[in-house]
Design a protein around this motif. Structure first.
Motif, PDB file in Angstrom:
ATOM      1  N   HIS A 157       0.818  -1.211   0.000  1.00 51.58           N
ATOM      2  CA  HIS A 157       0.000   0.000   0.000  1.00 51.58           C
ATOM      3  C   HIS A 157       0.855   1.266   0.000  1.00 51.58           C
ATOM      4  O   HIS A 157       0.605   2.203   0.741  1.00 51.58           O
ATOM      5  CB  HIS A 157      -0.994  -0.017   1.156  1.00 51.58           C
ATOM      6  CG  HIS A 157      -2.029  -1.076   0.970  1.00 51.58           C
ATOM      7  ND1 HIS A 157      -1.808  -2.396   1.284  1.00 51.58           N
ATOM      8  CD2 HIS A 157      -3.284  -1.015   0.456  1.00 51.58           C
ATOM      9  CE1 HIS A 157      -2.871  -3.101   0.989  1.00 51.58           C
ATOM     10  NE2 HIS A 157      -3.794  -2.291   0.474  1.00 51.58           N
ATOM     11  N   GLY A 158       1.919   1.259  -0.811  1.00 47.64           N
ATOM     12  CA  GLY A 158       2.730   2.448  -1.018  1.00 47.64           C
ATOM     13  C   GLY A 158       3.664   2.815   0.109  1.00 47.64           C
ATOM     14  O   GLY A 158       4.154   3.949   0.149  1.00 47.64           O
ATOM     15  N   ARG A 159       3.957   1.883   1.009  1.00 47.44           N
ATOM     16  CA  ARG A 159       4.855   2.196   2.132  1.00 47.44           C
ATOM     17  C   ARG A 159       5.470   0.914   2.683  1.00 47.44           C
ATOM     18  O   ARG A 159       5.080  -0.180   2.317  1.00 47.44           O
ATOM     19  CB  ARG A 159       4.088   2.909   3.247  1.00 47.44           C
ATOM     20  CG  ARG A 159       2.895   2.096   3.755  1.00 47.44           C
ATOM     21  CD  ARG A 159       2.422   2.519   5.107  1.00 47.44           C
ATOM     22  NE  ARG A 159       3.369   2.111   6.144  1.00 47.44           N
ATOM     23  CZ  ARG A 159       3.211   2.385   7.432  1.00 47.44           C
ATOM     24  NH1 ARG A 159       2.170   3.067   7.845  1.00 47.44           N
ATOM     25  NH2 ARG A 159       4.101   1.981   8.316  1.00 47.44           N
ATOM     26  N   TRP A 160       6.441   1.077   3.579  1.00 47.98           N
ATOM     27  CA  TRP A 160       7.043  -0.053   4.277  1.00 47.98           C
ATOM     28  C   TRP A 160       6.396  -0.205   5.642  1.00 47.98           C
ATOM     29  O   TRP A 160       5.968   0.776   6.255  1.00 47.98           O
ATOM     30  CB  TRP A 160       8.556   0.152   4.428  1.00 47.98           C
ATOM     31  CG  TRP A 160       9.275  -0.097   3.155  1.00 47.98           C
ATOM     32  CD1 TRP A 160       9.582   0.824   2.186  1.00 47.98           C
ATOM     33  CD2 TRP A 160       9.748  -1.357   2.679  1.00 47.98           C
ATOM     34  NE1 TRP A 160      10.213   0.201   1.137  1.00 47.98           N
ATOM     35  CE2 TRP A 160      10.335  -1.132   1.416  1.00 47.98           C
ATOM     36  CE3 TRP A 160       9.738  -2.643   3.191  1.00 47.98           C
ATOM     37  CZ2 TRP A 160      10.908  -2.154   0.663  1.00 47.98           C
ATOM     38  CZ3 TRP A 160      10.304  -3.668   2.454  1.00 47.98           C
ATOM     39  CH2 TRP A 160      10.892  -3.416   1.206  1.00 47.98           C
ATOM     40  N   TRP A 161       6.339  -1.450   6.126  1.00 38.83           N
ATOM     41  CA  TRP A 161       5.787  -1.796   7.429  1.00 38.83           C
ATOM     42  C   TRP A 161       6.792  -2.663   8.174  1.00 38.83           C
ATOM     43  O   TRP A 161       7.475  -3.492   7.573  1.00 38.83           O
ATOM     44  CB  TRP A 161       4.513  -2.627   7.287  1.00 38.83           C
ATOM     45  CG  TRP A 161       3.417  -1.964   6.534  1.00 38.83           C
ATOM     46  CD1 TRP A 161       3.221  -1.992   5.186  1.00 38.83           C
ATOM     47  CD2 TRP A 161       2.360  -1.174   7.071  1.00 38.83           C
ATOM     48  NE1 TRP A 161       2.101  -1.272   4.863  1.00 38.83           N
ATOM     49  CE2 TRP A 161       1.554  -0.754   5.995  1.00 38.83           C
ATOM     50  CE3 TRP A 161       2.001  -0.789   8.370  1.00 38.83           C
ATOM     51  CZ2 TRP A 161       0.419   0.019   6.180  1.00 38.83           C
ATOM     52  CZ3 TRP A 161       0.864  -0.014   8.540  1.00 38.83           C
ATOM     53  CH2 TRP A 161       0.094   0.390   7.457  1.00 38.83           C
ATOM     54  N   ILE A 162       6.839  -2.529   9.496  1.00 40.63           N
ATOM     55  CA  ILE A 162       7.571  -3.491  10.312  1.00 40.63           C
ATOM     56  C   ILE A 162       6.607  -4.640  10.595  1.00 40.63           C
ATOM     57  O   ILE A 162       5.519  -4.430  11.139  1.00 40.63           O
ATOM     58  CB  ILE A 162       8.080  -2.868  11.622  1.00 40.63           C
ATOM     59  CG1 ILE A 162       9.090  -1.752  11.326  1.00 40.63           C
ATOM     60  CG2 ILE A 162       8.711  -3.952  12.513  1.00 40.63           C
ATOM     61  CD1 ILE A 162       9.572  -1.003  12.569  1.00 40.63           C
ATOM     62  N   VAL A 163       6.998  -5.838  10.197  1.00 37.46           N
ATOM     63  CA  VAL A 163       6.194  -7.037  10.437  1.00 37.46           C
ATOM     64  C   VAL A 163       6.542  -7.610  11.805  1.00 37.46           C
ATOM     65  O   VAL A 163       5.670  -7.941  12.597  1.00 37.46           O
ATOM     66  CB  VAL A 163       6.420  -8.092   9.327  1.00 37.46           C
ATOM     67  CG1 VAL A 163       5.638  -9.353   9.611  1.00 37.46           C
ATOM     68  CG2 VAL A 163       6.078  -7.512   7.965  1.00 37.46           C
ATOM     69  N   ASN A 164       7.834  -7.723  12.094  1.00 34.63           N
ATOM     70  CA  ASN A 164       8.318  -8.232  13.378  1.00 34.63           C
ATOM     71  C   ASN A 164       9.682  -7.636  13.675  1.00 34.63           C
ATOM     72  O   ASN A 164      10.439  -7.306  12.754  1.00 34.63           O
ATOM     73  CB  ASN A 164       8.471  -9.762  13.360  1.00 34.63           C
ATOM     74  CG  ASN A 164       7.155 -10.473  13.270  1.00 34.63           C
ATOM     75  OD1 ASN A 164       6.266 -10.258  14.080  1.00 34.63           O
ATOM     76  ND2 ASN A 164       7.019 -11.320  12.270  1.00 34.63           N
ATOM     77  N   VAL A 165       9.983  -7.535  14.960  1.00 28.60           N
ATOM     78  CA  VAL A 165      11.332  -7.204  15.424  1.00 28.60           C
ATOM     79  C   VAL A 165      11.718  -8.304  16.402  1.00 28.60           C
ATOM     80  O   VAL A 165      10.970  -8.613  17.331  1.00 28.60           O
ATOM     81  CB  VAL A 165      11.401  -5.834  16.141  1.00 28.60           C
ATOM     82  CG1 VAL A 165      12.836  -5.534  16.569  1.00 28.60           C
ATOM     83  CG2 VAL A 165      10.845  -4.714  15.281  1.00 28.60           C
ATOM     84  N   LEU A 166      12.859  -8.902  16.171  1.00 27.35           N
ATOM     85  CA  LEU A 166      13.394  -9.951  17.038  1.00 27.35           C
ATOM     86  C   LEU A 166      14.763  -9.474  17.486  1.00 27.35           C
ATOM     87  O   LEU A 166      15.550  -9.005  16.652  1.00 27.35           O
ATOM     88  CB  LEU A 166      13.495 -11.257  16.237  1.00 27.35           C
ATOM     89  CG  LEU A 166      14.036 -12.486  16.933  1.00 27.35           C
ATOM     90  CD1 LEU A 166      13.089 -12.944  18.030  1.00 27.35           C
ATOM     91  CD2 LEU A 166      14.239 -13.602  15.912  1.00 27.35           C
ATOM     92  N   TRP A 167      15.049  -9.520  18.787  1.00 28.73           N
ATOM     93  CA  TRP A 167      16.346  -9.022  19.219  1.00 28.73           C
ATOM     94  C   TRP A 167      16.954  -9.878  20.312  1.00 28.73           C
ATOM     95  O   TRP A 167      16.279 -10.628  20.996  1.00 28.73           O
ATOM     96  CB  TRP A 167      16.272  -7.563  19.659  1.00 28.73           C
ATOM     97  CG  TRP A 167      15.658  -7.303  21.001  1.00 28.73           C
ATOM     98  CD1 TRP A 167      16.328  -7.188  22.196  1.00 28.73           C
ATOM     99  CD2 TRP A 167      14.277  -7.125  21.305  1.00 28.73           C
ATOM    100  NE1 TRP A 167      15.432  -6.953  23.214  1.00 28.73           N
ATOM    101  CE2 TRP A 167      14.164  -6.899  22.688  1.00 28.73           C
ATOM    102  CE3 TRP A 167      13.110  -7.117  20.539  1.00 28.73           C
ATOM    103  CZ2 TRP A 167      12.955  -6.678  23.315  1.00 28.73           C
ATOM    104  CZ3 TRP A 167      11.905  -6.893  21.164  1.00 28.73           C
ATOM    105  CH2 TRP A 167      11.830  -6.679  22.528  1.00 28.73           C
TER     106      TRP A 167
END
Length: 189
Positions: A157-167
């Protein structure tokens, strides 16, 4: 490539994309979330930078939690492992849970998470960013923690999204490998 089915077709036996399970939102509807700053979400690198900016600041300063929330898919998770008496326990948080758990700590004592190196690999509309960070109590304070954030990213939809962050973070017996550190001398916290 030769022999590959056209991009707009599904593999044999796959239901048509217009056939969704009951209750599934219509295909083509964007994720239900608040608007984001276009500069934050127009590139994979930009969304990672916005993540760090939104959670960092001096003692007593509110964080940009609305900005933080705007970076994530509604179904996103932030995941780490907590070591304790019961062994290693995964901790998976929705963005809102992450805010609730960290607001007082980040804003009260000051918390700055600074990226010191990042590599981004992308294919089509997906990307993975491996980002080494240092955590400080304030901008000039010495780093008290260091680790690696693994970001799963999606362009839709015309942008980037964070799906997950693992740290994970450094601790006795676990140090950030040199290949994840910036060139030149880096002091371990």
């Amino acid at each position: 490539p030769p022999g590959h089915p056209p991009v707009n077709t599904m593999p044999p036996g796959h239901p048509p994309v217009t056939t969704m399970p009951p209750g599934h939102p219509p295909v083509g509807e964007g994720p239900a979330t608040q608007p984001a700053n276009l500069g934050d979400v127009s590139s994979a690198r930009g969304i990672v930078d916005a993540y760090y900016d939104s959670i960092s600041g001096p003692p007593g300063a509110p964080r940009e939690w609305e900005r933080f929330r705007s970076l994530f898919l509604p179904e996103a998770r932030l995941v780490t492992v907590i070591s304790g008496r019961a062994g290693d326990t995964p901790l998976a948080l929705a963005p809102e849970q992450f805010v609730g758990l960290n607001r007082k700590y980040f804003e009260g004592s000051g918390y700055v998470e600074r990226q010191i190196r990042v590599s981004v690999d992308a294919f089509g509309r997906i990307a993975h960013a491996l980002s080494t960070y240092e955590a400080r109590r304030g901008g000039d304070a010495a780093a008290y923690s260091r680790g690696v954030n693994s970001f799963q990213l999606l362009q839709s939809h015309g942008r980037w999204w964070i799906v997950n962050v693992l740290w994970d973070r450094e601790r006795p017996g676990v140090t950030v490998p040199e290949r994840y550190l910036p060139p030149g001398p880096v002091e371990s916290p």
